[in-house]
Design a protein around this motif. Structure first.
Motif, PDB file in Angstrom:
ATOM      1  N   VAL A  54     -12.588 -31.409   6.648  1.00  0.00           N
ATOM      2  CA  VAL A  54     -14.158 -31.577   6.421  1.00  0.00           C
ATOM      3  C   VAL A  54     -14.705 -32.116   7.920  1.00  0.00           C
ATOM      4  O   VAL A  54     -14.246 -32.946   8.574  1.00  0.00           O
ATOM      5  N   SER A  55     -15.814 -31.460   8.244  1.00  0.00           N
ATOM      6  CA  SER A  55     -16.692 -31.639   9.280  1.00  0.00           C
ATOM      7  C   SER A  55     -17.153 -33.056   9.234  1.00  0.00           C
ATOM      8  O   SER A  55     -17.470 -33.492   7.978  1.00  0.00           O
ATOM      9  N   SER A  56     -17.229 -33.987  10.319  1.00  0.00           N
ATOM     10  CA  SER A  56     -17.666 -35.198  10.309  1.00  0.00           C
ATOM     11  C   SER A  56     -19.239 -35.249  10.171  1.00  0.00           C
ATOM     12  O   SER A  56     -19.624 -36.198   9.691  1.00  0.00           O
ATOM     13  N   ASN A  57     -19.950 -33.911  10.167  1.00  0.00           N
ATOM     14  CA  ASN A  57     -21.315 -34.186  10.012  1.00  0.00           C
ATOM     15  C   ASN A  57     -21.996 -33.582   8.672  1.00  0.00           C
ATOM     16  O   ASN A  57     -23.087 -33.719   8.329  1.00  0.00           O
ATOM     17  N   ILE A  58     -20.967 -32.793   7.788  1.00  0.00           N
ATOM     18  CA  ILE A  58     -21.492 -32.497   6.650  1.00  0.00           C
ATOM     19  C   ILE A  58     -21.859 -33.426   5.565  1.00  0.00           C
ATOM     20  O   ILE A  58     -22.846 -33.260   5.029  1.00  0.00           O
ATOM     21  N   PHE A  59     -21.273 -34.726   5.559  1.00  0.00           N
ATOM     22  CA  PHE A  59     -21.793 -35.880   4.622  1.00  0.00           C
ATOM     23  C   PHE A  59     -23.068 -36.311   4.885  1.00  0.00           C
ATOM     24  O   PHE A  59     -23.968 -36.402   4.079  1.00  0.00           O
ATOM     25  N   PRO A  60     -23.357 -36.557   6.400  1.00  0.00           N
ATOM     26  CA  PRO A  60     -24.580 -37.006   6.900  1.00  0.00           C
ATOM     27  C   PRO A  60     -25.858 -35.987   6.478  1.00  0.00           C
ATOM     28  O   PRO A  60     -27.006 -36.109   6.160  1.00  0.00           O
ATOM     29  N   LEU A  61     -25.226 -34.749   6.549  1.00  0.00           N
ATOM     30  CA  LEU A  61     -26.183 -33.677   6.310  1.00  0.00           C
ATOM     31  C   LEU A  61     -26.641 -33.641   4.543  1.00  0.00           C
ATOM     32  O   LEU A  61     -27.843 -33.511   4.472  1.00  0.00           O
ATOM     33  N   LEU A  62     -25.553 -33.688   3.923  1.00  0.00           N
ATOM     34  CA  LEU A  62     -25.833 -33.907   2.343  1.00  0.00           C
ATOM     35  C   LEU A  62     -26.786 -34.962   2.172  1.00  0.00           C
ATOM     36  O   LEU A  62     -27.600 -34.759   1.165  1.00  0.00           O
ATOM     37  N   ASP A  63     -26.699 -36.187   2.902  1.00  0.00           N
ATOM     38  CA  ASP A  63     -27.407 -37.110   2.658  1.00  0.00           C
ATOM     39  C   ASP A  63     -28.773 -36.876   3.003  1.00  0.00           C
ATOM     40  O   ASP A  63     -29.821 -37.386   2.442  1.00  0.00           O
ATOM     41  N   ALA A  64     -29.162 -36.640   4.118  1.00  0.00           N
ATOM     42  CA  ALA A  64     -30.256 -36.096   4.606  1.00  0.00           C
ATOM     43  C   ALA A  64     -30.998 -35.164   3.517  1.00  0.00           C
ATOM     44  O   ALA A  64     -32.019 -35.430   3.359  1.00  0.00           O
ATOM     45  N   VAL A  65     -30.304 -34.149   3.051  1.00  0.00           N
ATOM     46  CA  VAL A  65     -30.952 -33.328   2.291  1.00  0.00           C
ATOM     47  C   VAL A  65     -31.453 -34.183   0.980  1.00  0.00           C
ATOM     48  O   VAL A  65     -32.573 -33.985   0.369  1.00  0.00           O
TER      49      VAL A  65
END
Length: 124
Positions: A1-12
């Protein structure tokens, strides 16, 4: 899992358009496929729909047994940014986008960018 996917989901989920679009660009530039990003967004929206539905039906605010309490608390805060109907519309819109990406000739990255802008309230 990419390290940036969860911050992306949070930002959306927190409707931070500028941060979400920057994180989406980073995620795609790091080699994640648009299909992976869509699948993770679908998973997250499904969680938000479930949590929002639980919030509307359960006055105690208790987490359903299928959701870890930490995840439920965070998702509860994010779900408050949307109405239940809005979350369901976004989920259906993303499911349709997923189908379009698999069967159409449109640019998947552009479709994702437009969805992120729509989901964060920056564009309709």
């Amino acid at each position: 899992v990419s390290s940036n996917i969860f911050p992306l989901l949070d930002a959306v989920s927190e409707r931070q358009a500028a941060r979400a679009t920057a994180l989406l660009s980073d995620e795609l530039a790091s080699g994640s496929s648009p299909q992976y990003v869509v699948s993770m967004l679908l998973r997250h929206l499904r969680l938000l729909v479930e949590v929002r539905d639980n919030m509307e039906r359960n006055a105690t605010g208790a987490a359903p047994s299928s959701v870890h309490p930490f995840v439920f608390r965070k998702a509860s805060q994010q779900a408050k940014q949307f109405t239940g109907a809005n979350l369901q519309q976004l989920y259906l819109r993303l499911a349709n986008l997923d189908e379009t990406m698999k069967t159409g000739s449109e640019d998947p990255r552009a479709l994702l960018q437009l969805f992120v802008l729509e989901a964060t309230g920056a564009a309709v």
